[in-house]
Design an enzyme around this catalytic site. Structure first.
Site, short mmCIF file in Angstrom:
data_model
loop_
_atom_site.label_atom_id
_atom_site.label_comp_id
_atom_site.label_asym_id
_atom_site.label_seq_id
_atom_site.Cartn_x
_atom_site.Cartn_y
_atom_site.Cartn_z
N PHE A 146 12.60 7.94 4.79
CA PHE A 146 11.66 6.84 5.06
C PHE A 146 10.96 7.13 6.37
O PHE A 146 11.58 7.19 7.42
CB PHE A 146 12.34 5.47 5.12
N ASP A 231 12.65 11.95 13.37
CA ASP A 231 12.15 10.58 13.32
C ASP A 231 13.29 9.67 13.75
O ASP A 231 14.23 9.42 12.99
CB ASP A 231 11.68 10.24 11.90
N LYS A 260 9.67 1.02 17.29
CA LYS A 260 10.54 -0.15 17.16
C LYS A 260 11.09 -0.66 18.51
O LYS A 260 10.36 -1.29 19.25
CB LYS A 260 11.63 0.13 16.14
C1 LIG Z 1 10.39 1.66 10.50
C2 LIG Z 1 10.35 3.12 10.38
C3 LIG Z 1 9.13 3.82 10.32
C4 LIG Z 1 7.80 3.12 10.26
O1 LIG Z 1 7.56 2.31 11.35
P1 LIG Z 1 6.45 1.15 11.24
O2 LIG Z 1 6.38 0.60 12.64
O3 LIG Z 1 6.95 0.16 10.24
O4 LIG Z 1 5.19 1.80 10.81
C5 LIG Z 1 9.18 5.19 10.26
N1 LIG Z 1 10.35 5.86 10.25
C6 LIG Z 1 11.54 5.23 10.30
C7 LIG Z 1 12.80 6.02 10.31
C8 LIG Z 1 11.58 3.84 10.34
O5 LIG Z 1 12.75 3.20 10.35
#
Ligand SMILES: *Cc1c(COP(=O)(O)O)cnc(C)c1O
Length: 402
Positions: A146, A231, A260
């Site tokens: 994701f 990520d 985040k």
């Molecule tokens: C939440 C998330 C994203 C995307 O972030 P957004 O701020 O919602 O665009 C990408 N990678 C990971 C691992 C995430 O948890």
């Protein structure tokens, strides 16, 4: 609860359903305020937040210090665009460098934008530095990843729903099984510029790869001159009991993607961190964002990072996570397949759909979100205390053992 308030809850849900696109399926709780690990609905009912806005509020809801910074900076200047300089961005750069050791950063807003930025910089590095023929760069990614919701990012998702109806897709990605370093070695070609990976897969259901996986992929990437891009938008900034999840294996990625909790839930701030060599491929005009690096976001992020460090939340995450997992494992229920996690990132995998249990937990005062169907994710703010974990475990036990 008064009849009036219940009616109001229903009215707000109906408004949302009528006028808003249905791209989410939220639990029917209407939150109006929050503090620390607790949120309150409009009927005054209190819930323990076990999602922490997908780890964006690691510092706890409405942290007073971050709030004070937000208000203070909002009185001064909020947005300059990058056409001019502002006095907060250089300080955020310095703080990020001192905290992480990475030489340079590029600020964006949402996580998906930061992932897009990483993809762009990796491709450009591939062409300009590695010498990949134009248009041929490949990025290797993992099954069940994701990384966000833009067209390019869903182009390399293995989740059918994330892609259904959104083509044509961006080419140049290769999907391999997660947790299998040999698959990476086999997927790499002379045209591979990067491997993009979550050190622990969150949305896939808190999937922890075999020990040594990251170390092996780091070695493979180094040998083949492929950028390792982690990520850590959700796993980073303390969630797993280390500042970043890659630290559990003593490696350092070439590119680190964060978001985040970077701004403690007050503001969307994301960033890509890398070396000066990698960012050297970007020249003025190559990439940008109107809001990226704005002084309000930078000021908020600086305080959010300071809170994380000064309140020792990374260590708390490790200790409280261990305590939480230990107690969850004492729940004996035929419904539970496995309890796993690292730090305060915990998955309770069930033998059946998790949604009905999340609904039942909501009625008990605990807000959890199912992920990948059968996993209840437990990821409260890192400020959670032992008594609150005990309180949560009693309720989870009641729901799962009933
Ligand atoms: C939440 C998330 C994203 C995307 O972030 P957004 O701020 O919602 O665009 C990408 N990678 C990971 C691992 C995430 O948890």
């Amino acid at each position: 609860m008064s009849v009036l308030e219940a009616t109001q809850t229903q009215e707000l849900i109906e408004l949302e359903n009528r006028f808003g696109a249905h791209n989410y399926h939220p639990l029917d709780v209407v939150i109006e305020r929050a503090e620390g690990v607790w949120v309150y609905d409009i009927e005054g009912k209190r819930y323990l937040d076990c999602l922490a806005s997908y780890s964006a509020v690691n510092q706890g809801h409405c942290h007073p210090r971050i709030l004070a910074t937000l208000i203070e900076q909002a009185h001064k200047v909020t947005l300059t665009s990058r056409a001019f300089r502002n006095d907060q961005l250089p300080l955020l750069y310095r703080d990020l460098h001192e905290l992480t050791g990475f030489e340079m950063a590029l600020p964006m807003n949402s996580g998906a934008e930061a992932v897009e930025t990483a993809v762009k910089v990796a491709r450009k590095w591939g062409y300009k530095v590695k010498g990949i023929p134009d248009g041929k760069a490949e990025i290797v990614v993992c099954e069940n990843n994701f990384h966000g919701r833009t067209v390019s990012i869903v182009s390399f998702s293995s989740d059918a729903q994330y892609r259904d109806g959104f083509g044509p897709f961006t080419p140049g990605f290769k999907i391999i099984p997660y947790g299998n370093s040999r698959a990476l070695a086999e997927a790499i070609t002379p045209n591979t510029c990067a491997f993009l990976v979550e050190p622990i897969q969150g949305e896939a259901g808190i999937i922890i790869p075999p020990a040594g996986y990251l170390k092996e992929v780091a070695k493979i990437c180094r040998e083949h001159r492929v950028l390792l891009m982690c990520d850590e938008i959700q796993s980073g900034l303390g969630r797993t009991g280390e500042l970043f999840a890659y630290m559990h294996e003593g490696i350092t990625p070439d590119v680190l993607i964060i978001g985040k909790a970077l701004a403690g839930g007050f503001y969307p701030v994301s960033a890509v961190l890398a070396s000066a060599e990698i960012f050297g491929v970007f020249h003025p005009g190559d990439h940008g964002s109107t809001f990226g690096g704005n002084p309000l976001g930078c000021a908020v992020a600086r305080t959010a990072l300071r809170v994380l460090i000064e309140e020792d939340l990374v260590k708390r995450s490790a200790l409280m996570g261990e305590y939480f997992i230990y107690h969850l494992r004492t729940i004996h229920s035929p419904k539970v397949k496995e309890v796993r996690g690292k730090g305060l990132w915990i998955g309770i995998e069930l033998h059946s759909a998790a949604r009905p249990y999340c609904e039942a937990l909501k009625d008990e005062g605990l807000l959890c979100k199912e992920t990948h169907d059968r996993v209840i994710r437990i990821a409260p703010p890192l400020t959670i205390r032992k008594e609150e974990i005990d309180w949560a475990c009693d309720r989870i036990r009641k729901v799962l053992e009933s």
